[in-house]
Design an enzyme around this catalytic site. Sequence first.
Site, short mmCIF file in Angstrom:
data_model
loop_
_atom_site.label_atom_id
_atom_site.label_comp_id
_atom_site.label_asym_id
_atom_site.label_seq_id
_atom_site.Cartn_x
_atom_site.Cartn_y
_atom_site.Cartn_z
N HIS A 59 -7.05 4.65 2.12
CA HIS A 59 -6.63 4.41 0.75
C HIS A 59 -6.83 5.36 -0.05
CE1 HIS A 59 -5.71 0.34 1.84
NE2 HIS A 59 -6.90 0.13 2.39
N HIS A 119 -13.53 -1.75 7.00
CA HIS A 119 -12.25 -2.47 7.48
C HIS A 119 -12.63 -3.09 9.03
CE1 HIS A 119 -8.04 -2.60 9.18
NE2 HIS A 119 -7.74 -3.07 7.81
N SER A 162 -11.04 -0.74 0.82
CA SER A 162 -9.60 -1.15 0.75
C SER A 162 -9.24 -2.48 -0.04
CB SER A 162 -9.21 -1.59 2.26
OG SER A 162 -10.21 -2.74 2.81
N ASN A 209 0.81 -1.20 0.01
CA ASN A 209 0.02 -0.14 0.17
C ASN A 209 0.76 1.20 0.21
OD1 ASN A 209 -2.43 -1.56 0.20
ND2 ASN A 209 -2.10 -1.87 2.37
N GLU A 219 -15.76 4.00 4.40
CA GLU A 219 -14.41 4.15 4.07
C GLU A 219 -14.68 5.13 2.73
OE1 GLU A 219 -12.10 0.55 3.24
OE2 GLU A 219 -12.99 -0.10 5.11
N LYS A 262 0.18 3.94 4.85
CA LYS A 262 0.23 3.54 3.43
C LYS A 262 0.77 4.61 2.51
CE LYS A 262 -3.24 0.42 4.80
NZ LYS A 262 -4.58 0.25 5.55
N ASP A 277 -12.93 7.07 6.43
CA ASP A 277 -11.72 6.58 6.63
C ASP A 277 -11.00 6.64 5.33
OD1 ASP A 277 -9.59 4.60 6.85
OD2 ASP A 277 -10.58 3.05 7.77
C1 LIG Z 1 -4.87 -0.49 6.72
C2 LIG Z 1 -6.39 0.11 7.12
C3 LIG Z 1 -6.50 0.59 8.45
C4 LIG Z 1 -5.39 0.52 9.42
O1 LIG Z 1 -4.57 1.38 9.32
P1 LIG Z 1 -3.07 1.02 10.18
O2 LIG Z 1 -2.29 2.17 10.18
O3 LIG Z 1 -2.36 -0.18 9.11
O4 LIG Z 1 -3.09 0.45 11.44
C5 LIG Z 1 -7.83 1.21 8.66
N1 LIG Z 1 -8.77 1.10 7.69
C6 LIG Z 1 -8.47 0.76 6.52
C7 LIG Z 1 -9.49 0.99 5.57
C8 LIG Z 1 -7.44 0.08 6.48
O5 LIG Z 1 -6.91 -0.20 4.99
#
Ligand SMILES: *Cc1c(COP(=O)(O)O)cnc(C)c1O
Length: 415
Positions: A228, A146, A200, A60, A196, A259, A225
């Site tokens: 991505h 997620h 993801s 990512n 989101e 990411k 969120d």
């Molecule tokens: C990776 C991810 C997270 C968590 O983030 P980290 O910093 O890896 O703990 C939260 N929400 C989504 C949609 C993700 O893909």
Amino acid sequence: MGAPVGALADLPMSAFEDALAQQLADLRRQGLHRQCRTVSQVNPPQVVAEGRPLLNFSSNDYLGLANDPRLKEAAITAIKEFGAGSGASRLICGTLAPHAELEQELAAFKGTEAALAFSSGFAAATGTISALLTKRDFLVIDKLVHACVVDAARQCGATLRVFAHNDLEDLAAKLKWCAEKRAQTEPQARVLVVTESVFSMDGDQATLAAMVKLKDQFGAWLMVDEAHAVGLYGPERQGLVAELGLNGQVEIQMGTLSKAVGASGGFICGSRLLVECLVNCARSFIFSTAPTPGAVAAALAGVRCIRSPEGAERCARLWQRVDRVRAGLRQRGLAGPPRSAILPLPVGEEERAVALSLRLRERGLWLPAIRYPTVARGEARLRLTLSAAHTEADVDHLLAVLTQEFSPASAGGKL
Ligand SMILES: *Cc1c(COP(=O)(O)O)cnc(C)c1O
């Protein structure tokens, strides 16, 4: 002396070991057993695994910043000045200069009053949702959010309603239900919608503008969120909320520093009062050691790079690679996923996805099989991610191999 003292079967621990072996055997039977593979060297977009170089299409690290010399240097400098560890939580040990600087940068980046850094995106989600909701409240989430949001739902104890993925009609129905319930029982109860912005596992986008209208209509709040989307969308690559001009209409913006930002950690952006609330009530902030100076300094350098003209260039390069792969997939009659750095290649059966992933590894490509519980049962897939670090030649090689090895689930597949 008779039988050797401590023969394994006599140990009280053996029941424990048996239970674990049973649990793992169950996973194996379902094709769901997982293993961490050791990667000995990372030189994006290449990794060396078990002695052989592989082109990595699983990370990512969308903009190729995780190995950027400036981020590494920033981490090293901060470690020399502030230490390898941060000692305790920030309420106990204090906020270090890098934490404050990162949070100022994040707030400016996202155009919000304030920001709060967490040690991971996972911790940001669980801490925030549990800080804001109790069991008298309502949480309304997209079916595909997620795992961190799902865990937060359990922790906070709020009444949970799940709406069908990206289905506005279903969201409206769930919000109506919550509003009626609230009117009957607890007028002060809170209703929080979580989605989101870019999903993801599928790379598709939430219809955020319509969701903002709905949550306003029903007196709910919205948490987005952007894990991505940060680094990929918006005038300064802040995320989809900024791209759609919805800043100021989303109560809680969440993101990860792990990411596209190329470092490690998570964050929440929003009002000053929101951040003050989280400092006081988010358990993953209060009871967890502050993010390390190195991670924080690397994240700051990552965000600064993303906002700069160079960030724009990297982002443009990423989209150029994405468009090349999508065109190639379409041309070869393979599924045409949405325009996103995440391109799911649906396989279906768990074992088939794993076998295909292994075959691709033999041909020098690292594309992980994604299985239940990350996605639904029977919806196993390869999750292909692209990065600004991939060259056109990398992408062309990928397409050539996929043409030979992969045929979509709907076509029956070659495996
Ligand atoms: C990776 C991810 C997270 C968590 O983030 P980290 O910093 O890896 O703990 C939260 N929400 C989504 C949609 C993700 O893909």
